[in-house]
Each structure stands twice: as C-alpha cells, then as structure tokens.
Design a protein around this motif. Structure first.
Motif, short mmCIF file in Angstrom:
data_model
loop_
_atom_site.label_atom_id
_atom_site.label_comp_id
_atom_site.label_asym_id
_atom_site.label_seq_id
_atom_site.Cartn_x
_atom_site.Cartn_y
_atom_site.Cartn_z
N LEU A 62 -11.92 28.18 -31.12
CA LEU A 62 -13.27 28.59 -30.73
C LEU A 62 -13.91 29.47 -31.81
N PHE A 122 -16.66 25.52 -34.04
CA PHE A 122 -17.22 25.89 -32.74
C PHE A 122 -18.05 27.17 -32.78
N ASP A 168 -15.79 20.05 -23.85
CA ASP A 168 -16.88 21.03 -23.85
C ASP A 168 -17.99 20.54 -22.93
N TRP A 169 -18.26 20.96 -21.82
CA TRP A 169 -17.71 21.85 -20.87
C TRP A 169 -17.54 21.09 -19.59
N ALA A 198 -11.24 19.95 -27.31
CA ALA A 198 -12.23 21.01 -27.50
C ALA A 198 -11.41 22.29 -27.62
N ASN A 251 -8.37 25.44 -23.04
CA ASN A 251 -8.80 25.92 -21.74
C ASN A 251 -7.55 26.09 -20.88
N SER A 276 -13.84 29.12 -23.11
CA SER A 276 -13.90 28.07 -24.13
C SER A 276 -15.32 27.89 -24.66
N PRO A 322 -20.52 18.22 -26.61
CA PRO A 322 -20.77 19.42 -25.81
C PRO A 322 -21.93 19.23 -24.84
#
Lengths: 658, 327
Positions: A176, A181, B141-142, B175, B178, B217, B261
């Motif tokens: 992240l 990101f 994402d997400w 991603a 999480n 995340s 995303p």
C-alpha cells in the motif's frame, strides 16, 4: 506560463478543503506573530544565544518538551476529528482519503513526534541531575539530536499543507505504501520525517548510555543509581538495537519509491512480508522504549509521595532489563493471522506472555512501596496512582491478545485499539505527565497550581475510560480499526458516541493543563520553589536549587547511599553535616550553531527527496557535509571555564534568596 | 465547610461514570458477534477467550482490590493511624511470592495457548464426514471476489454456504493485503498476493452473518463488507443452480475490469475462467524465484480444467510457471 504556475501550485499546495485553508492561515498568522513579537521585543539575539545554539541539557530538555506538547495538540486534534467522524454512522465530515491521512498522521505523530520527544525531554531534564553530572556525555550531539527531531517533525507536519499527508497507516505497510498504490508525495514525507528524527533518536540513545556509564558522581555504584536513571539506561539499550532496524527499513522503502527498487513491491520478487517483519522488529521494542522510562517515573514518584523507600529496588532493575531483552522476542505477535503456522505462533504467543511476569512484579513492588507509607495526593502522585488500575486492565487485555488463536478474533479490531491506547495513554502518557509535574519546579523554579491540575486530572481520567472501555465492546461487535464510516445496521452507534464524548473529555483535560501552566506563569512568584526540594525528594536533583544553575552542581557530590539526598537530609536533621569540597572553576561546553544549521540542511535535503528535486537535496546534502567538516576541524575551541568566584557569587545569589 | 458538597459531587460523578462503563460492557443494542459463534471454530475461540480472560482476571481483580485498599489505608491524613515504616524496602519472602504468582499463571496460560494454537491452526482441515466446500477468496480494491471452483460459479461481496459442511477457504489478494474475517464463524486470516492462505471454517446454523475486510487496504477499505448466507443443503444447491442458469459468465476481461480500483455491489457469475485463481496467486511471482510461504499454496483446481489444474496441485513449486502477460 501562468497556467503552468497555477498547475504546479495546485499539486504543490494541498487545496480543496476548508480545514486545510484554515491551517494555512493559522500557520501564516503564527509565523507573522512570532516574527513580530521577536522583533518588537528585540529578542532575536536572546532566541539565538539562549535557545537555538544552546548545548545545555536542561534547555534542550525544555525545547523537547515544548515541541512534544505542540505535537500532542496536533495529534489530539487529529484524534478528535476522527472521533467526530465516527460518532454516528454516515457522517461526511471527512472524505475517506482525508480520514486515512488523519489516522496515519495521528499514529505517527503521537508515537514518534510526541511520546519520543517528551521522553527525551525528561531524560535531558532529570538524568544528568540525578547522577550528579554537569551535562550529558556529548552536549553537542545532544543539541544536534534535538534539532534533527525538530526538523523531522516539521517536515512531517508540512505534508498537511504542502504535497499531501501520508495515508497508508502509521506503519506504512507495503504494497500500500509503494508507488503503485500511494503515488503521491505523502509517503515520502513519512519516510524522511521519521528518518531525519530517527538519526537524532539513535544518537540520544548512545549519548545517554555513555552519560550513565561514564558520568555518574563518585560513589554512585550501579546499585545506588536512581531507578529512573536505570529505566533510561534500559530504554536506551533497546533504542540502540531497535532504531537501526527502522532506519534500514525506511531506507529500503525509499529505494523502492525513489530508485525503482523492488524490496517490498508486489512484482519483480518484492516481498511485503519482509517489511512487516522488519518494521515490527523495531515497532514492538519501541513500545517498551517509551514505557520503561514511565515505569522509572512511577517508581520515583510513588516512593517520594509515599515518603518511603522504593520496595524491591533490585527486583525492579532486573525486571526492567528482562523486559528490555524480551521486547525483541515479540514482534511476530503483530501478525499471528498471517498464516505463519502453529509453531511460530505458539513461540511468539508464549514469549509475549512472559513479559507479563516482570511487569506484574513491578506492580506488586509499587503497591508495597505505598504499603506502610504516608501517601500525599499531589498531582504527580495522582497520575501515578491512576496508572495502576488502568495498567492492570491494559495488562489483562494484553495477555488476552497474546493468546494466538484468540487473537484471530481480536486482531485489527477496536479491541486492539482500546488495548494499545490503554497501554500507551494509561502507561506512557500518564507517566510522562507525572514526570512533567514532578520535575516542573526543577525546570522552571516554580510548582504548578494544584487546583486546575486536579480538574485536568479528573477530566483526563474519566474521559480516558469513557473513551476506551466502549471500544473493547465495539471490537467484540466486529468493528474493525481504520473504518472511516459505518452503517446504521451495525448497531455500533451508541458506543461510538460514548467513546467520542470520552475523547472530548480528555480534550477538556488538556485545556485545563494549558490553563494550569498559564496560571502557574502568572502566579509564579507565589508558587516559587525556594527550597529546591518541594516534594521531599530522595535523589540528587533535589539537593540543588530550582531551577538548576547552568553548571548544575557547584561541587560534584560524593554519593554514599541509594536515595543519597534523602539519607543526607536525615543526617543533617541529626546535626551531621558532610564535608563540602571547595568550589573550583567549572569546565563547560560552549554554545554551537552547527546543530541547528546542520539540521536545517537536513530539512532542505529531506524536502528535496520528498519531491525528487535535485536542486534541493544536493545543496542540502552538501550543507550537511560542510557542517560535519566544520565540526571536525574548527571545534577545538569548544569549551570554557566558569571561574570559581563567579560560581560562588551565583550560588550565594541563589541560596541567599532562600 | 464546602468540603461536603464537593465530596457529594465527586461521588455522584464516580457512580455515574462507573454505571456508564458497566453499561457499555453489557450494552445489548449491538451484537457481540465474537461471543455469538455459529460454528465449531468460533465456539472454540469463544471458549478460549473466556478461559484466558478468567485466568488473567484471577490475578488482576485481587490486585485491583489490594490497590484501592492500600491507597485508602495509607493516605496521609491527620486521623490516619496506619503504621509508617519509611525504610522498609526489602522482603525476600514476599518478593518470591509475587515473582512466582505471575510465573505460575503464565505457565498455565502458555500450556493452554500452545494446545489451542495447534488445535485451531487455520490451515488444518476440519474433522468431518462431509466433503468440504471450497471457496477461493480474492481481495481486490475495494471488493471481495469469491470463486467456487467445484461449482464453477463466482460471487462478489456475498458468500453462500451450506449448513454443517466444512468450508475450505483459499485466500489471496490482487491488491494491497487485507484480512478476511467472519467473526461468528471464526477468526480472521490475511489475504496476501503471491500466496494462497488457507482457512477452514464451518457454520452450524442457518442465517446471515457479518463479514468484513479487517486490514486497512486504502481509500474505500471500510466498504469491503460482505454477507455470509448459511443455508440448508437443498437451498444452497438451488442457489448454485440458479446462478448457473441466470447469471452472466466471468471472463478474463471481466475479471480485469473487476480488479480495477472501485466499489461494487454484490454480484454473481455463472462460470469462471480456467485456472483464474492460480493465475492471480502466481501473477507476481518472478520466474525462478522461490516463494517465502511455501506450504500455504496448494489451491484447488477449477472443475473440468484438468490440464492446468492438476499440474499446479503440487502446490508452491511455481518455478516453472509461465508468467507472461501479467507483469
């Protein structure tokens, strides 16, 4: 051309949020105000000579504490904004992105730019005085450490109005926090803000270890050393092992972001897990770095305000060192849920629990220090007492969290948030506040008024429980950390509202403390500490006048006992006086502008790296190098002597006013 | 004179605060999902939480009482006749006692913890006569993508599972990492790219359970919630058959669009591309690089895709995987 400038300005300055414009205006006004006041009262020279270039540990300590209180305010405002956002479902005060920035800066600031400098401030105020020294081992390095911290903190805070704040959490887990990101500059601010102040922290750790080993007054053997000094020593041992890990970790992350590296990226063989291991190898010991000195303060305060010797001194010292060593065997409990397997989880679960043993022993020893004592409830003691029940709760929940299979349910939930705030506020902040009240007269020569202090105490304490007890419940209801908002269907609303009310009560407590300081300054003549020993202290710092003269001790004391000053007071009461050695000329370090200037260059270099601007970071780095060269070649003339006559005159003046 | 009203105010405030705190601990408006387990894993974890809490409380509560007693007993008040011994600072017997109390408690707790750690290791299959259902979980994402390799269907942000049947979750991420958490069924486990983690859970009661992403995340992480519908075997089979009949298929391009995303409503797909999950897991693995989490990687092949599937069953030996096209 104009369009280009406009475009640049809109990416450079953070725009679009009234709160940020408000911050812009208040920063500008504060700057103008400071410049105006300094010019109007012709104080520039005073500022430069007395503060910016000082190497006096007491002044460095005061600057640390001022900066830390400022950062407590910033971090506290962040906290209140978050609590407003979470008070009820579907609040739209903060956009998720902004919310993420706020919890990231809240965590980073509170740990690295509030707790650490407040702790270093107390180190600086108390340690040389407690061990009967004239200064720390390396006064120049000490000033440099402060200015590096200060510039690092300023760089980090600048991200709020320039470039944008980091938003990947206070530990910035990759991927992240990688370019992919987090393409903005916020993450660079995070890396460089911490990196620059981290150099200072490491240097402070080394400085105080050497100070404690080499500069104790004659006769002060290890087992006669004040317990706060012991706690500082054990904390510094952790610092010198843990902070290099942080430095390397952030350097690798920087190489990823800046130099196209792939240490922690998803692709090209990068391994985010590596970062998480490394950051916690620093991060968990860090908790003990900040809490051990608080334990030292509790030990001093509880014994002084119970008018009794500390119970089980040796146990306390061994317990602190056990904690220091064990702190390095706990990092993996931060990711029990990453599938490390049962062997690893069982090992780290047990090694985490083991820390509860020495910690538990300390609690018993504090209790039996009060047992058969005479407890007076002055503000430092009130904070120390308030710590015990709270820390029992934090310890209980800590042991609960360390049970690995149970942690699968607590991890990342509000239960965890409640636990570590209990430990860090109830353990660390309460302790530093107790220390601040305790040593305040030694720093400034007057005690703080008790009444507003007690109001502050009750607001803080009630607010603290009202804020965090509901969060344990919320965790068990499935609420996870770092949520920017939630729905009505979750049923979390009432408890969140209660929690928010608690946070505001703590905020009111903080305001009372500000009021307390202001009232103290206003009435300082009435509150003046004329004895140098307002609490009936046990250790050497209370044997000299308040505030301590710049050379601390007119003659270096000869230590005979643990709690030497207390023993000496006993003897004096019986009419036995120690022989005073004659006053001689005192060797002192000279002020130096290099720490300040060098840190400014570090700031410039850091700012350049944040934006990738070589016309900033190259001159910045060159400036740093020149400062180092200057220090190496032109610093032979770094000391001077205060003549004996002058010392005698100063002493007579201070003692005369007694 | 004004001492009395102050004391009364203090007393009232204290009682109110304590009452408020007790209320928050037992407030029943929200659901204590962790204490309301609906499956064997959640049940065992609940028991362990209660056990470890009571063990620790056994030590904490008496100390708490002792603290209040000592502070009250030895307060410095003119009428307090308690004994005062300023130089009493050492008693080896007492210290031995309180070094040993926490040692004993922690020792017992350590044994319990170690036992449960092996017992509840999430990658361990559950003992059951039923054949487990496999669900392949990908955090994006997400949003959450759930693939049912044996049924050949996929869902987004919703899970359906049959009652009383063990579920084998295989988890990865495409991603930032999480954490996959259904509190009422059992604890969470991280989802990380380049790895296929395993989590075994089982639901014993029908109902709708709350699930969420627990590890931050990025921007809209807070909206990564999903419902878990536990149904009877028959309802579950109907649900699968319905999706197969009515929903659109998930294509490779469809997946790439989904992985971008953004937020998503619950959604259903009637088929999944061959070996998609393996592809996601190994997407970022460089040719020749060994994976740090060997052993967490065996993934269940998609039904009817014998070729690519069986080849990967050996698990984490991905050194010969063809990585073209995704780096």
């Amino acid at each position: 051309m104009l369009d280009k400038i406009k475009e640049f300005a809109s990416t450079f300055f953070v725009t679009g949020d009234p709160m940020i414009y408000g911050a812009d205006v208040s920063i500008a006004l504060a700057m103008i105000g400071i410049v105006f006041v300094l010019t109007y009262f012709k104080k520039w020279g005073w500022l430069w000579k007395n503060w910016l270039t000082t190497v006096d540990h007491k002044k460095v300590g005061i600057m640390y504490i001022l900066a830390a209180i400022l950062m407590l305010f910033r971090g506290g405002v962040d906290a209140l904004l978050m609590r407003i956002q979470l008070a009820t479902p579907d609040v739209t005060l903060l956009h998720p992105e902004h919310y993420n920035q706020i919890f990231t800066t809240h965590g980073t600031i509170m740990i690295l730019f509030m707790a650490m400098p407040l702790m270093f401030g107390l180190f600086n105020i108390a340690v040389p005085l407690q061990i009967g020294a004239r200064d720390v081992a390396f006064p120049f390095l000490n000033a440099l450490s402060f200015w590096l911290f200060f510039m690092g903190a300023m760089l980090f805070n600048l991200s709020f109005v320039i470039g944008g704040s980091p938003d990947a959490g206070w530990l910035s887990y990759p991927p992240l926090s990688e370019l992919q990101f987090s393409p903005g500059v916020g993450q660079n601010f995070y890396i460089w803000g911490i990196q620059i102040s981290g150099i200072g922290s490491l240097a402070t750790g080394i400085n105080f270890i050497v100070t404690i080993i080499k500069m104790r007054a004659p006769g002060m053997t290890w087992m006669k050393m004040p317990v706060f000094t012991w706690s500082v020593f054990s904390s510094c041992v952790i610092i010198i092992f843990a902070f290099p890990i942080l430095t390397v970790t952030l350097a690798l992350l920087f190489l990823d972001r800046f130099g196209g590296g792939h240490f922690f990226t998803l692709d090209f063989g990068g391994n985010p897990m590596m970062y998480i291991n490394l950051i916690w190898m620093w991060g968990h010991p860090e908790v003990y770095i900040v809490v051990l000195p608080a334990f030292g303060i509790y030990s001093e305060v509880i014994s002084v305000f119970s008018k009794k010797k500390l119970f089980g001194y040796k146990s306390m010292v061994y317990a602190m060192f056990m904690i220091a060593i064990l702190s390095f065997f706990t990092w993996a409990h931060h990711f029990f849920t990453m599938g490390s397997g049962a062997d690893v989880n069982a090992f780290f679960a047990i090694s985490t629990m083991v820390i509860a043993i020495p910690t538990g022993v300390k609690v018993f020893n504090w209790l039996f220090t009060m047992y058969r004592g005479k407890i007076t409830f002055k503000t430092p003691m009130m904070w120390a007492i308030a710590f015990i029940p709270n820390f029992l709760i934090a310890g209980l929940t800590g042991v609960m969290l360390s049970v690995a299979p149970a942690d699968f349910q607590f991890h990342n939930s509000y239960f965890l948030i409640a636990h570590f705030h209990s430990a860090l506020i109830g353990g660390v902040v309460f302790g530093y506040l107790a220390g601040l009240y305790y040593w305040w007269p030694k720093m400034f020569g007057f005690t703080l008024p008790e009444t507003p202090g007690k109001w502050a105490f009750w607001f803080w304490n009630i607010g603290f429980y009202v804020c965090f007890i509901p969060q344990y419940s919320l965790g068990l209801m499935g609420m996870t950390r770092r949520l920017s908002t939630y729905g009505w269907d979750t049923g979390w609303q009432p408890l969140n509202l209660v929690s928010t009310v608690g946070a505001f009560l703590m905020g009111i407590g903080f305001l009372f403390q500000v009021l307390q300081i202001l009232l103290g300054i206003k009435n300082f003549r009435k509150l003046k500490d004329t004895t140098g020993d307002p609490w009936g202290g046990h250790t050497l710092e209370w044997s000299i006048p308040s505030p301590a003269p710049e050379y601390n001790f007119a003659t270096i004391p000869q230590v005979e006992e643990r709690d030497d000053w207390w023993a000496e007071k006993d003897k004096r009461a019986k009419g036995i006086f120690r022989k005073q050695s004659p006053i001689e000329a005192i060797h002192m370090p000279k002020n130096s502008a290099i720490p300040f200037i060098m840190s400014v260059f570090f700031f410039i270099a850091g700012f350049g790296f944040v934006f990738g601007w070589s016309f900033f970071y190259i001159p910045g780095l060159i400036g740093v190098a020149i400062c180092m060269i200057c220090r190496s070649f032109f610093s032979y003339d770094g000391d001077y002597y205060i003549p004996a006559d002058e010392v005698k005159r100063t002493e007579a003046a201070i003692r005369g006013s007694v | 004179m004004n001492k009395k009203p102050k004391a009364i105010i203090a007393l009232v405030l204290t009682v109110l605060t304590v009452a408020l705190l007790i209320w928050t601990c037992f407030y029943a408006g929200g659901k204590y999902v962790v204490f309301d387990p609906k499956g064997p894993i959640g049940q065992a974890q609940k028991e362990l939480i209660i056990l470890s809490t009571s063990m620790a409380a056994l030590l904490i509560v008496p100390v708490m009482i002792l603290t209040f007693f000592i502070i009250w007993r030895y307060r410095d008040a003119p009428d307090n006749k308690a004994k005062y011994q300023p130089h009493w600072d050492d008693n080896k017997k007492l210290e031995t006692v309180w070094w040993s109390i926490p040692i004993v408690v922690i020792l017992i707790l350590a044994i319990i913890t170690a036992r449960y750690t092996y017992l509840l290791e999430p990658s361990k299959p559950m003992a059951s006569t039923q054949k487990p259902v496999t669900i392949q979980v990908t955090s994006l994402d997400w949003k959450w993508l759930f693939m049912y390799p044996e049924e050949g269907i996929a869902t987004v942000n919703e899970i359906h599972i049959p009652k009383g049947v063990p579920v084998r979750f295989e988890l990865t991420s495409d991603a930032p990492m999480n954490s996959f958490w259904i509190p009422q069924l059992g604890g969470q486990i991280y989802t990380m790219s380049g790895m296929a983690m395993k989590l075994h859970l089982q639901a014993d009661q029908e109902g709708t359970y709350f699930g969420s992403g627990a590890n931050f995340s990025g921007e809209h992480f807070g909206q990564m919630r999903f419902d878990v519908e536990v149904q009877s075997d028959e309802e579950y089979k109907n649900w699968v058959a319905n999706i197969k009949k009515q929903s659109k298929p998930l294509t490779k391009d469809g997946y790439l669009a989904l992985a971008k995303p953004g937020l998503s409503q619950p959604d259903e797909y009637s088929s999944i591309p061959d070996g998609l999950f393996q592809e996601i897991v190994t997407k970022y693995v460089v040719d020749g690089a060994s994976n740090p989490h060997a052993g967490h990687g065996e993934v269940t092949p998609t039904k009817g895709t014998s070729k690519s599937g069986t080849e990967d069953e050996s698990g984490m030996d991905m050194s010969h995987m063809n990585m073209s096209g995704h780096n």
